[in-house]
Design an enzyme around this catalytic site. Structure first.
Site, PDB file in Angstrom:
ATOM      1  N   GLY A 115      40.326  27.399  40.969  1.00 20.73           N
ATOM      2  CA  GLY A 115      39.235  27.234  41.917  1.00 20.73           C
ATOM      3  C   GLY A 115      37.874  27.171  41.259  1.00 20.73           C
ATOM      4  CG  ASP A 136      45.533  27.408  34.278  1.00 19.80           C
ATOM      5  OD1 ASP A 136      46.654  27.944  34.414  1.00 19.80           O
ATOM      6  OD2 ASP A 136      44.592  27.579  35.072  1.00 19.80           O
ATOM      7  CB  SER A 143      49.012  28.233  48.045  1.00 19.21           C
ATOM      8  OG  SER A 143      49.347  28.535  46.697  1.00 19.21           O
ATOM      9  CG  ASN A 144      47.235  26.293  43.267  1.00 21.18           C
ATOM     10  OD1 ASN A 144      48.040  25.866  42.450  1.00 21.18           O
ATOM     11  ND2 ASN A 144      47.120  27.581  43.540  1.00 21.18           N
ATOM     12  CG  ASP A 204      42.801  35.044  39.124  1.00 20.04           C
ATOM     13  OD1 ASP A 204      43.284  35.393  38.025  1.00 20.04           O
ATOM     14  OD2 ASP A 204      43.494  34.575  40.052  1.00 20.04           O
ATOM     15  CG  HIS A 205      43.744  40.493  36.483  1.00 22.38           C
ATOM     16  ND1 HIS A 205      43.770  41.459  35.499  1.00 22.38           N
ATOM     17  CD2 HIS A 205      44.354  41.038  37.564  1.00 22.38           C
ATOM     18  CE1 HIS A 205      44.385  42.535  35.962  1.00 22.38           C
ATOM     19  NE2 HIS A 205      44.739  42.309  37.203  1.00 22.38           N
ATOM     20  CB  CYS A 270      42.782  33.873  45.433  1.00 22.17           C
ATOM     21  SG  CYS A 270      41.209  33.719  44.561  1.00 22.17           S
ATOM     22  CB  CYS A 449      53.087  45.159  53.409  1.00 19.36           C
ATOM     23  SG  CYS A 449      53.771  45.288  51.751  1.00 19.36           S
TER      24      CYS A 449
END
Length: 494
Positions: A115, A136, A143-144, A204-205, A270, A449
């Site tokens: 993203g 990457d 979903s991306n 993202d981490h 995300c 959950c």
């Protein structure tokens, strides 16, 4: 414990990946040199020496634009195509010809082609960055696509790096793209970073953020770091200027700003917390903008502290840009600190060294902690989704769904009770009490959950509340992810 043979095989694999990466970078540089030589030879052979030319003019004649071709471009620093492509930004004083030439010389590494990385890469390629490295190890998923704009439906399942390459090459074939189709690891990070001028952290981490920052310090590369989650984003430029460790006039690193990682249980991806596509797009575009500013500022010899006298110079402080889509104003800037005198990465007391990084002795996962619970409950307190589906539905069983209200409204099992997990056992049990879940201690209670993580924590809290009847509270293993896989394939995959 892995055997010595397994450890040796893993080291061999890392060594091979490292060498292949170096070969790929060297071959790309060799291709650039060959092309420059071919262009030069073409220009020389096409023009040839003109011994009869009159060189008495005070000013050289402007070349005939109609007769001039790209192969005869040695009289101009850029080709005619490049003047057309980048002209709208070159006429701005902030860029100019010198800035454009510096962009053409620049080598930029983007770590993470998701993203953040997709819009950042698109605008850097569009701006005419000479070499763009794409790193990457993931593949494109459906979903991306709502936010990762360089990918497409037809490339689902393709390597993200290869997918982004197709998009970017179509956008600007003048750029040299280097593909690193693997995840960054400490063992090969330095050898990759050394080949570039600036790095963009589009991951993202926290584990990757600390690794990228440490490597940027060790290789003296400015770092543009951004993050985005839900409707908010953050941006900061680090290690700028990249002074040697211990030099307090260098830009702070990620460890200076965040010496300790956030609690592992507070870190959301995300996929868990959600993300609004334009939010992450805004942050990626801003990363590209900051990278261009750093590169073109350096081209004008305007680096920070360059001309300042030691007596008047002040340590560089980083600025954190905060974006909130639903706030007014949407942007805020917070002045952060300068370099820490005791920073583990960029101070004179540093413990992060090239040897400790490349040897793998720095355990970033252990430093940042695990983000999901692993076997919080014993095997007797967990039930598979398939086994739960076969239980009779009667008044002796209660199904508690601990997802938040928004996810519960998307899809829910009939008869379930929604009690969102709050992260605090006491407050969650109080809410469960208010909704009647605790009225009968002897009823069987099943907790579910999305992925089977929060449900374990909620089930554990309920078991401790009902110590006399611990066996009647169970967690559904792997949550609705397993329900969709093993019970109901039509269950929404969001």
């Amino acid at each position: 414990m892995p055997s010595s043979e397994d450890q040796k095989a893993e080291r061999d694999d890392r060594f091979r990946a490292n060498k292949l990466c170096q070969i790929e970078i060297a071959e790309a540089s060799l291709r650039d040199l060959k092309k420059e030589l071919e262009d030069f030879d073409s220009a020389v052979s096409a023009s040839g020496p003109d011994e009869t030319a009159d060189h008495t003019d005070a000013f050289p004649l402007v070349p005939d634009a109609e007769a001039k071709t790209d192969s005869q471009s040695s009289e101009w620093p850029l080709s005619s195509t490049e003047y057309q492509r980048y002209g709208r930004q070159m006429i701005m004083p902030e860029i100019g010809l010198r800035g454009q030439l510096q962009l053409k010389k620049a080598k930029v590494l983007i770590v993470g082609v998701g993203g953040l990385g997709c819009p950042a890469a698109a605008y850097l390629a569009g701006a005419g960055v000479g070499t763009l490295g794409l790193m990457d190890g993931d593949t494109v998923e459906v979903s991306n696509l709502h936010r990762q704009v360089a990918h497409a439906t037809g490339r689902v399942g393709m390597s993200k790096v290869d997918s982004a390459y197709e998009y970017l090459y179509a956008l600007n074939p003048e750029v040299n793209y280097i593909r690193h189709s693997f995840h960054l690891s400490p063992e090969h990070a330095i050898s990759v970073f050394e080949q570039y001028d600036i790095v963009l952290d589009c991951t993202d981490h926290p584990t990757s953020r600390y690794l990228i920052s440490d490597t940027s310090v060790l290789t003296s590369k400015p770092l543009v770091s951004a993050s985005a989650l839900k409707t908010e984003g953050q941006l900061i430029v680090l290690n700028d200027p990249p002074k040697p460790p211990g030099d307090l006039f260098g830009g702070p690193c990620y460890r200076c700003i965040f010496p300790k990682p956030p609690p592992a249980e507070s870190v959301l991806s995300c996929g868990e917390g959600g993300i609004l596509g334009p939010v992450v797009g805004v942050m990626g575009v801003l990363q590209a903008l900051e990278a261009i500013k750093v590169l073109t500022r350096r081209s004008e010899a305007q680096g920070r502290m360059t001309d300042a006298e030691p007596a008047t110079a002040q340590p560089v402080k980083a600025s954190l840009l905060i974006f909130s889509a639903f706030s007014s104003p949407q942007f805020r800037t917070i002045k952060m600190r300068s370099r820490r005198a005791d920073c583990a990465a960029c101070s004179a007391k540093r413990v992060v060294t090239a040897d400790s990084l490349s040897s793998g002795s720095l355990d970033y996962i252990a430093f940042c902690g695990r983000t999901t619970p692993v076997d919080v409950l014993d095997a007797q307190s967990r039930l598979s989704a398939k086994d739960f589906a076969q239980l009779p539905r009667d008044d002796q069983r209660v199904l508690v769904d601990v997802r938040d209200e928004v996810q519960y409204s998307i899809c829910a099992l009939p008869g379930s009770i929604n009690v969102p997990w709050t992260g605090n056992a006491d407050s969650w049990l109080s809410k469960a009490q208010d909704k009647g879940v605790m009225e009968d201690d002897q009823k069987e209670k099943y907790i579910v959950c999305r992925f089977g993580n929060d449900s374990q924590l909620a089930a554990k809290a309920m078991q401790q509340q009902h110590k006399d009847f611990p066996g009647i509270t169970k967690d559904i293993r792997n949550g609705f992810q397993a329900w969709r896989k093993d019970v109901d394939p039509s269950w929404p995959d969001y």
